[in-house]
Design an enzyme around this catalytic site. Structure first.
Site, short mmCIF file in Angstrom:
data_model
loop_
_atom_site.label_atom_id
_atom_site.label_comp_id
_atom_site.label_asym_id
_atom_site.label_seq_id
_atom_site.Cartn_x
_atom_site.Cartn_y
_atom_site.Cartn_z
N GLN A 27 -3.96 -1.62 10.62
CA GLN A 27 -3.93 -2.89 9.88
C GLN A 27 -4.32 -4.05 10.80
O GLN A 27 -3.71 -4.25 11.84
CB GLN A 27 -2.52 -3.09 9.28
CG GLN A 27 -2.39 -4.28 8.36
CD GLN A 27 -3.13 -4.08 7.03
OE1 GLN A 27 -3.09 -3.03 6.42
NE2 GLN A 27 -3.81 -5.12 6.59
N LYS A 39 0.84 -1.20 0.00
CA LYS A 39 0.00 0.00 0.00
C LYS A 39 0.88 1.25 0.00
O LYS A 39 0.57 2.23 -0.68
CB LYS A 39 -0.93 -0.01 1.23
CG LYS A 39 -2.01 -1.11 1.17
CD LYS A 39 -2.77 -1.20 2.49
CE LYS A 39 -3.73 -2.38 2.51
NZ LYS A 39 -4.39 -2.57 3.81
N ASP A 65 -10.65 3.26 5.43
CA ASP A 65 -11.13 1.91 5.13
C ASP A 65 -12.65 1.85 5.08
O ASP A 65 -13.22 0.84 4.64
CB ASP A 65 -10.64 0.91 6.20
CG ASP A 65 -9.29 0.28 5.83
OD1 ASP A 65 -9.00 0.19 4.63
OD2 ASP A 65 -8.56 -0.11 6.76
#
Ligand code: NAP
Length: 284
Positions: A91, A47, A114
């Site tokens: 994460q 990412k 997200d």
């Protein structure tokens, strides 16, 4: 025929890069991850490379597994208040002593790149155009749109009801405008095969290699494979790609299908967070 997610994602990334450069935007994305979790390091690394390519600054903080829930909540609070940070990712997975729901709810919804915060899930459900949509479902919708695969009146069968893929995707595809008739299957579902054989579009997100076989899909169906599984040292999807490809009208390969779309949507959401924050600062 393959749906080339990599190529579609590249077009989106180039558009984002141009927009960032032209408008002199300075989006910044902050990652928190557990230092002992090797896969998290790999995902975050991917990412971060994607961010760099389009002109998004990324910051990474690796946390010791001994960090307390309170300690992590403090870090999130600081990132929420940091004027430089536009977007935050914690994460997953987190260690068992940390309640991940509590962590997700602690992220400022405007920085929730997200799209997992209840406020953003709620906005998604009411079809708010400013909602930050979860990256994988958003990427799948975008991919179908770009490939001119209409979902109107189609029987869409989704395998897997996770909060990051199946459930938000079922919601998005059943909304007005997408107009699909959605069936959401899970490990307790009965007559899986008959549901699948009735599907115009099958979307699989269960995490079992080669689960969807050629006798489970109808001729000409569109197959979207979200699965990312390791089998005999190779990355494979949930679908028995080589055989199902012969029956499907369109199919996403693994790798090179949904994965790149997820990352492209993360970049797009980060820019969306940046622009929304610029606008809210202007209106103060
Ligand atoms: P998850 O949280 O592990 O959930 C799996 C879902 O599959 C659950 O709803 C489970 O049902 C269902 N399931 C499991 N076995 C089943 C069976 N035999 N029949 C029917 N349903 C079954 O899943 P996830 O996090 O969404 O991930 C799924 C896969 O997608 C993984 O391979 C993951 O790596 C991949 N993934 C890829 C991307 C990408 O960008 N390409 C993004 C996210 C995830 P229950 O609810 O009843 O347990």
């Amino acid at each position: 025929m393959d749906i080339n997610g990599r190529a579609i994602a590249q077009v989106i990334r180039t558009t984002l890069e141009t927009e960032i450069e032209k408008n002199k935007y300075t989006p910044t994305l902050a990652f928190f991850l557990m230092e002992d979790h090797a896969p998290s390091r790999v995902y975050v690394g991917m990412k971060q490379r994607a961010c760099q390519e389009v002109g998004i600054t990324s910051i990474k903080e690796e946390l010791p597994v001994s960090i307390t829930e309170k300690g992590l909540l403090e870090k999130i609070d600081n990132a929420n208040k940091d004027p430089v940070i536009d977007a935050i990712i914690v994460q997953m997975p987190l260690p068992d002593h940390i309640d991940s729901n509590k962590i997700i709810c602690a992220i400022d919804p405007i920085k929730d790149v997200d799209g997992f915060h209840p406020l953003n899930i709620g906005k998604m459900m009411i079809g708010d155009k400013n909602a930050l949509l979860p990256c994988t479902p958003h990427g799948i919708c975008k991919m179908l749109e770009i490939e001119n695969i209409s979902t109107t009146g189609k029987n869409v069968v989704i395998l897997g009801r996770s909060l990051i893929v199946g459930r938000p995707l079922a919601n998005l595809l059943s909304q007005k405008g997408k107009d699909a008739t959605v069936t959401l299957l899970h490990s307790r579902s009965q007559n899986l095969k008959s549901h699948l054989l009735n599907a115009d579009i099958v979307i699989s997100a269960i995490g079992i290699p080669h689960f969807v076989k050629e006798d489970m899909v109808k001729q000409g169906a569109v197959i979207i494979d979200v699965g990312m599984n390791h089998l005999e040292g190779k990355l494979v999807g949930d679908v028995d790609y080589t055989k199902v490809k012969k029956i499907a009208s369109k199919i996403t390969p693994v790798p090179g299908g949904v994965g790149p779309m997820t990352i492209a949507m993360l970049l797009q959401n980060t820019l969306q967070c940046h622009i929304q924050r610029l606008k809210s600062n202007l209106s103060l």
